[in-house]
Design a protein around this motif. Structure first.
Motif, PDB file in Angstrom:
ATOM      1  N   ARG A 261       0.833  -1.207   0.000  1.00  0.00           N
ATOM      2  CA  ARG A 261       0.000   0.000   0.000  1.00  0.00           C
ATOM      3  C   ARG A 261       0.866   1.254   0.000  1.00  0.00           C
ATOM      4  O   ARG A 261       0.561   2.232  -0.694  1.00  0.00           O
ATOM      5  CB  ARG A 261      -0.934   0.000   1.216  1.00  0.00           C
TER       6      ARG A 261
ATOM      7  N   LEU B 148       2.362   1.668  -3.417  1.00  0.00           N
ATOM      8  CA  LEU B 148       1.357   2.199  -4.334  1.00  0.00           C
ATOM      9  C   LEU B 148       1.239   3.715  -4.192  1.00  0.00           C
ATOM     10  O   LEU B 148       1.227   4.447  -5.193  1.00  0.00           O
ATOM     11  CB  LEU B 148       0.015   1.527  -4.050  1.00  0.00           C
TER      12      LEU B 148
ATOM     13  N   LYS C  75       2.165   6.515  -7.081  1.00  0.00           N
ATOM     14  CA  LYS C  75       1.209   7.525  -7.539  1.00  0.00           C
ATOM     15  C   LYS C  75       1.867   8.902  -7.609  1.00  0.00           C
ATOM     16  O   LYS C  75       1.527   9.714  -8.466  1.00  0.00           O
ATOM     17  CB  LYS C  75      -0.014   7.558  -6.622  1.00  0.00           C
TER      18      LYS C  75
ATOM     19  N   LEU D  19      -2.330  -5.987   0.825  1.00  0.00           N
ATOM     20  CA  LEU D  19      -2.453  -5.859  -0.620  1.00  0.00           C
ATOM     21  C   LEU D  19      -1.457  -6.822  -1.245  1.00  0.00           C
ATOM     22  O   LEU D  19      -0.246  -6.627  -1.128  1.00  0.00           O
ATOM     23  CB  LEU D  19      -2.155  -4.409  -1.047  1.00  0.00           C
TER      24      LEU D  19
ATOM     25  N   ASP E 285      -3.114  -7.901  -6.774  1.00  0.00           N
ATOM     26  CA  ASP E 285      -3.961  -6.710  -6.617  1.00  0.00           C
ATOM     27  C   ASP E 285      -3.140  -5.428  -6.737  1.00  0.00           C
ATOM     28  O   ASP E 285      -3.623  -4.424  -7.268  1.00  0.00           O
ATOM     29  CB  ASP E 285      -4.716  -6.750  -5.283  1.00  0.00           C
TER      30      ASP E 285
ATOM     31  N   LYS F 175      -2.766  -4.781 -10.392  1.00  0.00           N
ATOM     32  CA  LYS F 175      -4.022  -4.270 -10.956  1.00  0.00           C
ATOM     33  C   LYS F 175      -4.170  -2.776 -10.685  1.00  0.00           C
ATOM     34  O   LYS F 175      -4.590  -2.012 -11.566  1.00  0.00           O
ATOM     35  CB  LYS F 175      -5.216  -5.021 -10.371  1.00  0.00           C
ATOM     36  N   GLU F 176      -3.816  -2.346  -9.483  1.00  0.00           N
ATOM     37  CA  GLU F 176      -3.909  -0.931  -9.134  1.00  0.00           C
ATOM     38  C   GLU F 176      -2.887  -0.097  -9.899  1.00  0.00           C
ATOM     39  O   GLU F 176      -3.211   0.980 -10.410  1.00  0.00           O
ATOM     40  CB  GLU F 176      -3.736  -0.738  -7.620  1.00  0.00           C
TER      41      GLU F 176
ATOM     42  N   LYS G 144      -3.654   0.921 -13.487  1.00  0.00           N
ATOM     43  CA  LYS G 144      -4.638   1.990 -13.688  1.00  0.00           C
ATOM     44  C   LYS G 144      -3.982   3.331 -13.992  1.00  0.00           C
ATOM     45  O   LYS G 144      -4.542   4.155 -14.704  1.00  0.00           O
ATOM     46  CB  LYS G 144      -5.538   2.128 -12.455  1.00  0.00           C
TER      47      LYS G 144
END
Length: 140
Positions: free
Chosen positions: A34, A37, A41, A59, A63, A66-67, A70
């Motif tokens: 997390r 991630l 970002k 997480l 998964d 997948k994030e 995006k």
């Protein structure tokens, strides 16, 4: 080259960080996907590769991928895991993982994969057959 390393095993993260820094890579380590991630970002445009485990709390690696897809659909992701099975390998590859490497690994093998998958014009891309041998073997 800037590599993000994610694994919930803190000792493995420390070892991997040292080994890759000794080779000359810049490493940003995480023990929680997390947090990785969130970092991606903000700073993902400056990251060349992510190395992640599959089985992690909060997480998992699938998964996580997948994030990431995006907002960074082309970021190379290498899976480094002790849970090498067909389902995980197939799902990771379908999400665009560049390679699926099982633990325990040899740093020379990891470096070889990084070089050949990220710089195929320089080193050649002759590591992809190992993935398909693994996938085909587990399908039987």
């Amino acid at each position: 080259m800037h590599i993000v390393v994610i694994d919930d095993e803190i000792e493995l993260v420390k070892i991997l960080k040292k080994e890759l820094e000794d080779i000359g890579y810049k490493i940003t380590p995480f023990t929680d996907a997390r947090q990785a991630l969130d970092f991606l970002k903000k700073y993902g445009i400056d990251v060349d590769l992510v190395i992640t485990d599959i089985k992690m709390p909060y997480l998992d690696g699938i998964d996580f991928m997948k994030e990431v897809r995006k907002f960074l659909p082309n970021l190379p992701v290498l899976i480094l895991t002790a849970y090498g099975n067909y389902r995980f390998a197939k799902e990771a590859l379908n999400l665009g993982a560049i390679y699926f490497l099982e633990k325990p690994y040899e740093i020379e093998e990891l470096e070889y994969v990084i070089q050949h998958k990220l710089y195929p014009w320089k080193f050649g891309d002759n590591v992809s057959t190992k993935i398909f041998e693994f996938v085909e073997y587990d399908e039987r």
